[in-house]
Design an enzyme around this catalytic site. Sequence first.
Site, short mmCIF file in Angstrom:
data_model
loop_
_atom_site.label_atom_id
_atom_site.label_comp_id
_atom_site.label_asym_id
_atom_site.label_seq_id
_atom_site.Cartn_x
_atom_site.Cartn_y
_atom_site.Cartn_z
N HIS A 98 40.54 42.63 35.65
CA HIS A 98 39.53 43.09 36.61
C HIS A 98 38.16 42.95 35.98
O HIS A 98 37.94 43.41 34.85
CB HIS A 98 39.77 44.55 37.02
CG HIS A 98 41.10 44.74 37.67
ND1 HIS A 98 41.35 44.32 38.96
CD2 HIS A 98 42.26 45.23 37.19
CE1 HIS A 98 42.61 44.57 39.26
NE2 HIS A 98 43.19 45.12 38.20
N TYR A 110 29.86 42.63 39.84
CA TYR A 110 30.74 41.55 39.40
C TYR A 110 30.03 40.46 38.59
O TYR A 110 30.68 39.53 38.12
CB TYR A 110 31.42 40.92 40.63
CG TYR A 110 32.33 41.90 41.35
CD1 TYR A 110 33.46 42.40 40.72
CD2 TYR A 110 32.05 42.33 42.65
CE1 TYR A 110 34.28 43.32 41.37
CE2 TYR A 110 32.86 43.23 43.30
CZ TYR A 110 33.98 43.72 42.66
OH TYR A 110 34.80 44.63 43.28
N SER A 159 35.35 44.34 36.98
CA SER A 159 34.66 45.63 36.94
C SER A 159 35.55 46.68 36.28
O SER A 159 36.77 46.52 36.19
CB SER A 159 34.31 46.06 38.37
OG SER A 159 35.50 46.32 39.11
N ASP A 207 56.45 43.02 43.84
CA ASP A 207 57.82 42.49 43.92
C ASP A 207 57.88 41.03 43.50
O ASP A 207 58.83 40.60 42.83
CB ASP A 207 58.34 42.64 45.36
CG ASP A 207 58.63 44.09 45.75
OD1 ASP A 207 58.69 44.95 44.85
OD2 ASP A 207 58.78 44.34 46.96
N HIS A 263 45.52 47.43 44.59
CA HIS A 263 45.66 48.85 44.91
C HIS A 263 46.62 49.10 46.07
O HIS A 263 46.89 50.25 46.40
CB HIS A 263 44.28 49.43 45.25
CG HIS A 263 43.19 48.92 44.35
ND1 HIS A 263 43.19 49.17 43.00
CD2 HIS A 263 42.11 48.12 44.58
CE1 HIS A 263 42.13 48.57 42.45
NE2 HIS A 263 41.46 47.93 43.39
N ASN A 266 44.14 38.35 38.82
CA ASN A 266 43.25 39.38 39.38
C ASN A 266 43.56 39.46 40.87
O ASN A 266 43.12 38.62 41.65
CB ASN A 266 41.78 39.01 39.16
CG ASN A 266 40.85 40.09 39.68
OD1 ASN A 266 41.26 40.99 40.40
ND2 ASN A 266 39.57 39.98 39.32
#
Length: 150
Positions: free
Chosen positions: A105, A22, A107, A92, A85, A79
């Site tokens: 993101h 990161y 990475s 929603d 995931h 982010n």
Amino acid sequence: MRIDVINGPNLNLLGTRQPEIYGTTTLADIEASLTDLARGLSTPTQVIDVTYFQSNHEGGLIDRIAAGAAADVDAFILNPGGYTHTSVAIRDALIAADRPVIEVHLSNVYAREQFRHRSLIADIVAGRIVGLGAQGYLLALRALVGTFGT
Ligand code: DQA
């Protein structure tokens, strides 16, 4: 134009968290760079106002998205961290908010574990920036202003 920058779990640890993945830039550094860039992108007729929020809690992120939509937020940079995931609820909330979102993101999630390859928001965001480190947030701000600014 008001843009809310929302970061999910563990992103408060940037700078010390797995720096080989990161980087060493802190979240405070990223936010300061965004504020500088927003100043640079502002014009007499369009002031770019960037606000910030980070939470380690799914509900906190959802409440922030809803609050932005109920107020005068024009777009989000998001982010969601690990919730990218897994979180149907964040998906929603974004659909309900009905505002442009750039998913960021740090990475390259596609060069990592299989479970990081799936994003539950990929198909509902305006765009995605993956793998460019802290620069990704700055590119997202430029993209939002360029695409949705006046
Ligand atoms: C991340 C990637 C996610 O898979 C991970 O859970 C994070 C950070 C990124 O910025 O690269 O917390 O969203």
